[in-house]
Design a protein around this motif. Sequence first.
Motif, short mmCIF file in Angstrom:
data_model
loop_
_atom_site.label_atom_id
_atom_site.label_comp_id
_atom_site.label_asym_id
_atom_site.label_seq_id
_atom_site.Cartn_x
_atom_site.Cartn_y
_atom_site.Cartn_z
N ARG A 53 31.26 17.04 71.71
CA ARG A 53 30.39 16.13 72.44
C ARG A 53 30.16 14.89 71.58
N HIS A 54 30.72 13.79 72.03
CA HIS A 54 30.58 12.53 71.30
C HIS A 54 29.39 11.74 71.86
N LEU A 55 28.71 11.05 70.98
CA LEU A 55 27.65 10.13 71.39
C LEU A 55 27.81 8.85 70.59
N ALA A 56 28.04 7.74 71.29
CA ALA A 56 28.24 6.45 70.62
C ALA A 56 27.07 5.53 70.91
N THR B 256 28.32 16.68 68.75
CA THR B 256 29.09 17.16 67.59
C THR B 256 29.55 15.98 66.74
N ASP B 257 29.65 14.81 67.38
CA ASP B 257 30.05 13.57 66.69
C ASP B 257 29.13 12.45 67.14
N PHE B 258 28.56 11.75 66.18
CA PHE B 258 27.69 10.61 66.45
C PHE B 258 28.38 9.38 65.88
N ILE B 259 28.55 8.36 66.72
CA ILE B 259 29.30 7.17 66.32
C ILE B 259 28.40 5.95 66.44
N ILE B 260 28.19 5.27 65.31
CA ILE B 260 27.56 3.95 65.35
C ILE B 260 28.71 2.99 65.57
N LEU B 261 28.61 2.22 66.63
CA LEU B 261 29.76 1.43 67.10
C LEU B 261 29.61 -0.06 66.80
N ALA C 65 14.79 -1.88 58.23
CA ALA C 65 14.68 -1.57 59.67
C ALA C 65 15.84 -0.70 60.13
N ALA C 66 17.04 -1.02 59.67
CA ALA C 66 18.22 -0.23 60.04
C ALA C 66 18.13 1.18 59.47
N ARG C 67 17.69 1.30 58.23
CA ARG C 67 17.55 2.62 57.61
C ARG C 67 16.49 3.44 58.35
N SER C 68 15.44 2.79 58.83
CA SER C 68 14.42 3.49 59.60
C SER C 68 15.03 4.09 60.88
N VAL C 69 15.90 3.33 61.53
CA VAL C 69 16.56 3.85 62.74
C VAL C 69 17.47 5.01 62.38
N LEU C 70 18.23 4.89 61.28
CA LEU C 70 19.08 6.00 60.84
C LEU C 70 18.25 7.25 60.57
N ASP C 71 17.10 7.07 59.93
CA ASP C 71 16.22 8.20 59.63
C ASP C 71 15.70 8.86 60.91
N GLN C 72 15.42 8.05 61.93
CA GLN C 72 14.97 8.61 63.21
C GLN C 72 16.07 9.47 63.84
N PHE C 73 17.32 9.02 63.75
CA PHE C 73 18.42 9.81 64.28
C PHE C 73 18.64 11.08 63.46
N GLU C 74 18.39 11.01 62.15
CA GLU C 74 18.54 12.19 61.31
C GLU C 74 17.66 13.34 61.79
N LYS C 75 16.51 13.00 62.34
CA LYS C 75 15.55 14.01 62.79
C LYS C 75 16.00 14.70 64.08
N VAL C 76 16.88 14.07 64.85
CA VAL C 76 17.27 14.64 66.15
C VAL C 76 18.74 15.08 66.21
N LEU C 77 19.56 14.64 65.28
CA LEU C 77 20.97 15.05 65.28
C LEU C 77 21.10 16.47 64.72
N PRO C 78 22.01 17.25 65.28
CA PRO C 78 22.26 18.58 64.71
C PRO C 78 22.71 18.46 63.25
N LYS C 79 22.37 19.43 62.45
CA LYS C 79 22.69 19.39 61.01
C LYS C 79 24.20 19.33 60.76
N ASP C 80 25.00 19.92 61.65
CA ASP C 80 26.46 19.93 61.45
C ASP C 80 27.17 18.80 62.20
N LYS D 249 29.00 15.45 62.88
CA LYS D 249 29.79 14.51 62.10
C LYS D 249 29.32 13.10 62.48
N LYS D 250 29.11 12.26 61.46
CA LYS D 250 28.57 10.92 61.69
C LYS D 250 29.58 9.86 61.23
N HIS D 251 29.82 8.91 62.10
CA HIS D 251 30.81 7.87 61.85
C HIS D 251 30.15 6.50 62.04
N TYR D 252 30.58 5.53 61.26
CA TYR D 252 30.04 4.16 61.36
C TYR D 252 31.23 3.20 61.46
#
Length: 194
Positions: A4-7, A32-37, A72-87, A89-92
Amino acid sequence: IVRRHLALADVHAPHNIELSGVLAYTKEYAPTDFIILGDFVNFEWASHWSEGVFANIGLEKLKAMLHQEAAAARSVLDQFEKVLPKDCKKHYVLGNHENFLFWAALKYPQLAGGVDLHVDKMDFKSDIAKIEKEVLAEMIRKLLGTDELGYDVLPYCKELVLDKIVYSHGHQSGSLAALQKQYPGQNCVIGHHH
């Protein structure tokens, strides 16, 4: 295994939209995959369009703007860290707004955060584009602390291919049709055109 990809494209932190709905969806969807696009950070102040006023703004104010946007960008990343599954895969994938930082750092190397810009390798025969691809990824990794969060930051202008899906910021291809021509038979997802 079902992937399951989320971009997420064009957040433009600190000018990002209200993300509470996206965060709630992310938690429920459990990608399963989170993509910052690309264009995750705005860096509009670092644009080549602003280069003529850099001297008037001054290095200290430019550095303050850089740190404000990075926080501000790191704050957004931290917010996603709280909701993304621990396993997950994160791509930028880097966009043209992230690239503004490279060009501003060529003017003011102090903005590179200690990253070697390899200006010693730049001469009339050098390929600055080749150097910027790797250097920009390193600058973003260091500035946003993406390594500690487990992100794979791709070189500038590099598409991410997952299964039969191509993820690209889109600024380098011009259009979705151009990207589909480059990757026939694959689905393409792009940002940039907002």
